[in-house]
Design a protein around this motif. Structure first.
Motif, mmCIF file in Angstrom:
data_model
loop_
_atom_site.group_PDB
_atom_site.id
_atom_site.type_symbol
_atom_site.label_atom_id
_atom_site.label_comp_id
_atom_site.label_asym_id
_atom_site.label_seq_id
_atom_site.Cartn_x
_atom_site.Cartn_y
_atom_site.Cartn_z
ATOM 1 N N MET A 120 7.320 -16.583 -13.618
ATOM 2 C CA MET A 120 8.204 -16.888 -14.851
ATOM 3 C C MET A 120 7.605 -16.578 -16.028
ATOM 4 S SD MET A 120 9.683 -20.482 -16.103
ATOM 5 C CE MET A 120 10.513 -20.672 -14.501
ATOM 6 N N ALA A 121 8.265 -15.877 -17.192
ATOM 7 C CA ALA A 121 7.769 -15.376 -18.332
ATOM 8 C C ALA A 121 7.505 -16.445 -19.120
ATOM 9 C CB ALA A 121 8.813 -14.463 -19.197
ATOM 10 N N SER A 122 6.604 -16.110 -19.928
ATOM 11 C CA SER A 122 5.867 -17.234 -20.872
ATOM 12 C C SER A 122 6.930 -17.439 -22.143
ATOM 13 C CB SER A 122 4.617 -16.834 -21.552
ATOM 14 O OG SER A 122 4.650 -15.702 -22.216
ATOM 15 N N ARG A 133 11.367 -11.116 -26.388
ATOM 16 C CA ARG A 133 12.674 -10.297 -25.751
ATOM 17 C C ARG A 133 13.901 -10.544 -26.490
ATOM 18 N NH1 ARG A 133 12.983 -11.183 -19.206
ATOM 19 N NH2 ARG A 133 10.831 -10.677 -19.613
ATOM 20 N N ILE A 134 14.044 -12.068 -26.685
ATOM 21 C CA ILE A 134 15.323 -12.504 -27.273
ATOM 22 C C ILE A 134 15.457 -11.813 -28.910
ATOM 23 C CG2 ILE A 134 16.505 -14.191 -28.438
ATOM 24 C CD1 ILE A 134 15.348 -16.375 -26.141
ATOM 25 N N GLY A 135 14.172 -11.503 -29.460
ATOM 26 C CA GLY A 135 14.108 -10.878 -30.745
ATOM 27 C C GLY A 135 14.330 -9.389 -30.665
ATOM 28 N N SER A 136 14.018 -8.832 -29.518
ATOM 29 C CA SER A 136 14.342 -7.377 -29.552
ATOM 30 C C SER A 136 15.835 -7.255 -29.165
ATOM 31 C CB SER A 136 13.603 -6.718 -28.313
ATOM 32 O OG SER A 136 13.657 -5.495 -28.096
ATOM 33 N N ILE A 137 16.314 -7.956 -28.365
ATOM 34 C CA ILE A 137 17.863 -7.784 -27.960
ATOM 35 C C ILE A 137 18.650 -8.288 -29.195
ATOM 36 C CG2 ILE A 137 19.685 -8.600 -26.674
ATOM 37 C CD1 ILE A 137 17.490 -8.955 -24.420
ATOM 38 N N LYS A 138 18.269 -9.000 -29.977
ATOM 39 C CA LYS A 138 19.022 -9.375 -31.191
ATOM 40 C C LYS A 138 18.982 -8.264 -32.383
ATOM 41 C CE LYS A 138 18.616 -14.476 -31.647
ATOM 42 N NZ LYS A 138 18.165 -15.720 -32.302
ATOM 43 N N SER A 139 17.745 -7.354 -32.302
ATOM 44 C CA SER A 139 17.751 -6.398 -33.198
ATOM 45 C C SER A 139 18.687 -5.208 -32.614
ATOM 46 C CB SER A 139 16.091 -5.699 -33.136
ATOM 47 O OG SER A 139 15.600 -6.832 -33.624
ATOM 48 N N THR A 140 18.731 -4.924 -31.278
ATOM 49 C CA THR A 140 19.230 -4.055 -30.786
ATOM 50 C C THR A 140 21.086 -4.319 -31.048
ATOM 51 O OG1 THR A 140 17.894 -3.616 -29.008
ATOM 52 C CG2 THR A 140 20.053 -2.926 -28.461
ATOM 53 N N THR A 149 27.401 -4.618 -27.583
ATOM 54 C CA THR A 149 27.318 -5.720 -28.335
ATOM 55 C C THR A 149 27.473 -7.234 -27.627
ATOM 56 O OG1 THR A 149 27.682 -4.427 -30.368
ATOM 57 C CG2 THR A 149 27.758 -7.101 -30.589
ATOM 58 N N ARG A 150 28.709 -7.159 -26.992
ATOM 59 C CA ARG A 150 28.986 -8.128 -26.190
ATOM 60 C C ARG A 150 27.949 -8.404 -25.156
ATOM 61 N NH1 ARG A 150 34.489 -9.731 -26.474
ATOM 62 N NH2 ARG A 150 35.675 -8.317 -27.902
ATOM 63 N N ASN A 151 27.544 -7.370 -24.365
ATOM 64 C CA ASN A 151 26.521 -7.634 -23.482
ATOM 65 C C ASN A 151 25.214 -8.242 -23.967
ATOM 66 O OD1 ASN A 151 28.129 -6.614 -21.301
ATOM 67 N ND2 ASN A 151 27.352 -4.464 -21.482
ATOM 68 N N ALA A 152 24.903 -7.625 -25.219
ATOM 69 C CA ALA A 152 23.675 -8.141 -25.732
ATOM 70 C C ALA A 152 23.905 -9.776 -26.057
ATOM 71 C CB ALA A 152 23.142 -7.440 -27.039
ATOM 72 N N GLY A 153 25.027 -10.081 -26.520
ATOM 73 C CA GLY A 153 25.178 -11.625 -26.897
ATOM 74 C C GLY A 153 25.247 -12.408 -25.468
ATOM 75 N N ARG A 154 25.651 -11.946 -24.459
ATOM 76 C CA ARG A 154 25.652 -12.654 -23.100
ATOM 77 C C ARG A 154 24.184 -12.766 -22.718
ATOM 78 N NH1 ARG A 154 30.508 -10.173 -22.046
ATOM 79 N NH2 ARG A 154 29.958 -8.338 -20.975
ATOM 80 N N THR A 155 23.426 -11.556 -22.991
ATOM 81 C CA THR A 155 22.001 -11.543 -22.379
ATOM 82 C C THR A 155 21.079 -12.562 -23.105
ATOM 83 O OG1 THR A 155 22.142 -9.215 -21.641
ATOM 84 C CG2 THR A 155 19.840 -10.229 -22.216
ATOM 85 N N SER A 191 21.837 -16.037 -22.337
ATOM 86 C CA SER A 191 21.125 -16.420 -20.872
ATOM 87 C C SER A 191 19.503 -16.551 -20.968
ATOM 88 C CB SER A 191 21.333 -15.142 -19.967
ATOM 89 O OG SER A 191 20.633 -15.274 -18.684
ATOM 90 N N LEU A 192 18.972 -15.620 -21.824
ATOM 91 C CA LEU A 192 17.688 -15.907 -22.002
ATOM 92 C C LEU A 192 17.183 -17.153 -22.961
ATOM 93 C CD1 LEU A 192 16.536 -12.140 -22.811
ATOM 94 C CD2 LEU A 192 15.867 -13.371 -20.883
ATOM 95 N N SER A 193 18.118 -17.628 -23.733
ATOM 96 C CA SER A 193 18.091 -18.747 -24.557
ATOM 97 C C SER A 193 18.152 -19.744 -23.721
ATOM 98 C CB SER A 193 19.306 -18.949 -25.803
ATOM 99 O OG SER A 193 18.974 -17.822 -26.705
ATOM 100 N N LYS A 194 18.858 -19.759 -22.715
ATOM 101 C CA LYS A 194 18.752 -21.031 -21.846
ATOM 102 C C LYS A 194 17.595 -21.015 -21.043
ATOM 103 C CE LYS A 194 23.873 -21.015 -21.163
ATOM 104 N NZ LYS A 194 24.884 -20.759 -20.220
ATOM 105 N N VAL A 195 16.907 -19.980 -20.515
ATOM 106 C CA VAL A 195 15.758 -19.890 -19.802
ATOM 107 C C VAL A 195 14.518 -20.155 -20.530
ATOM 108 C CG1 VAL A 195 14.086 -18.370 -18.556
ATOM 109 C CG2 VAL A 195 16.596 -17.994 -18.371
ATOM 110 N N TYR A 196 14.714 -19.976 -21.915
ATOM 111 C CA TYR A 196 13.647 -20.366 -22.939
ATOM 112 C C TYR A 196 13.683 -21.721 -23.215
ATOM 113 C CZ TYR A 196 11.280 -20.802 -27.385
ATOM 114 O OH TYR A 196 10.566 -21.031 -28.375
#
Length: 299
Positions: free
Chosen positions: A1-3, A10-17, A263-269, A272-277
């Motif tokens: 599991m990621a730290s 990763r979340i910050g990178s996807i938000k920038s994208t 943009t929609r796919n980035a929002g869904r990702t 998902s990552l926020s829930k994991v976080y």
């Protein structure tokens, strides 16, 4: 599991994208309206040019010495294909549809024993066919995509086609491009330029074909041959220009749709990552509490 640190990065990178794809979507949407208006305005003009030349050609039918732009060279051995794509990517399958249709046409012509030459328009077409059929490329046109398409691009391209035809280097010339339907639909199509096809329904111009018996009778001044010599090169440029405008509108529509999906796919990702976080953070807190309680009980 990621730290937690890796998840935050990763979340910050996807938000920038997502910011980039959202901005690209808005830019494409702003360009699309102007490009769509230009493409739709050019269609009736291009169709009228073809109808008018059809009337002139009918009046001169059977006469010797017909212009090559109208009747061709009388042979069907050397075909010039002009695939039109964008200079940039990030527009879904817009460019690959043209590549696929061009490859299918090349394969079909070569199976019939024809010689095929390519004149790619757009950097994506040039890069693709440099990898697939570099030996077939005779010329190229790049550097206009993403801007208001100037008529000079179509004029220069028409002059190149006419020069190849007059030199006897080609017998048939066909455009391969995406015809704009709406922001989500661009249909790959072929349009034969030389010899000129009179049946407009075969090239999807949107105008009904006129039967010979229903055609009006005209008197031409100057004579038909002189008018054909003047109008055929202009018609070649107009048909190319209309195809370039269709491509420009289709590119912006495809890019807007692709960036909206991204943009929609980035929002869904991100969700998902926020829930994991959050789950990982809660697990870490729970483990720390258990360790504290266990240590206190041991004391």
């Amino acid at each position: 599991m990621a730290s937690l640190k890796e998840l935050r990065a990763r979340i910050g990178s996807i938000k920038s994208t997502r910011k980039i794809t959202s901005a690209m979507k808005m830019v494409a949407a702003a360009k699309l309206r102007r490009a769509q208006v230009s493409a739709e305005a050019a269609r009736p003009y291009a169709a009228a040019m073809r109808r008018m030349l059809g009337e002139l050609a009918a009046a001169t039918k059977g006469e010797e010495g017909a212009p090559r732009l109208l009747a061709g060279t009388g042979q069907d051995k050397v075909h010039l294909l002009i695939p039109i794509t964008s200079d940039r990517g990030l527009c879904g399958g817009f460019n690959s549809n043209v590549h696929r249709l061009t490859l299918q046409t090349i394969k079909k012509l070569q199976a019939e024993g024809k010689t095929v030459k390519l004149l790619p328009v757009g950097r994506r077409a040039l890069n693709f066919f440099n990898r697939e059929h570099a030996d077939l490329i005779v010329d190229k046109v790049i550097g206009f995509s993403g801007k208001d398409v100037p008529f000079s691009v179509a004029s220069d391209l028409g002059d190149k086609v006419n020069a190849l035809l007059e030199a006897g280097e080609i017998d048939v010339c066909t455009l391969v491009f995406n015809k704009f339907q709406n922001a989500m639909t661009q249909t790959p199509a072929c349009l034969q330029l030389v010899p000129m096809v009179m049946d407009e329904t075969s090239v999807n111009t949107g105008a009904a074909s006129v039967k010979a018996e229903d055609a009006a009778q005209y008197e031409f001044e100057p004579d038909e041959a002189t008018l054909l010599a003047m109008l055929l090169p202009r018609n070649l440029q107009v048909q190319i220009y209309a195809s370039l405008l269709e491509t420009a509108a289709g590119e912006n529509g495809a890019r807007m749709t692709a960036m909206d999906n991204a943009t929609r796919n980035a929002g869904r990702t991100i969700d998902s990552l926020s829930k994991v976080y959050n789950r990982t953070r809660q697990t870490n807190i729970t483990n720390e509490l258990i360790e504290i309680i266990s240590g206190a009980q041991a004391v």
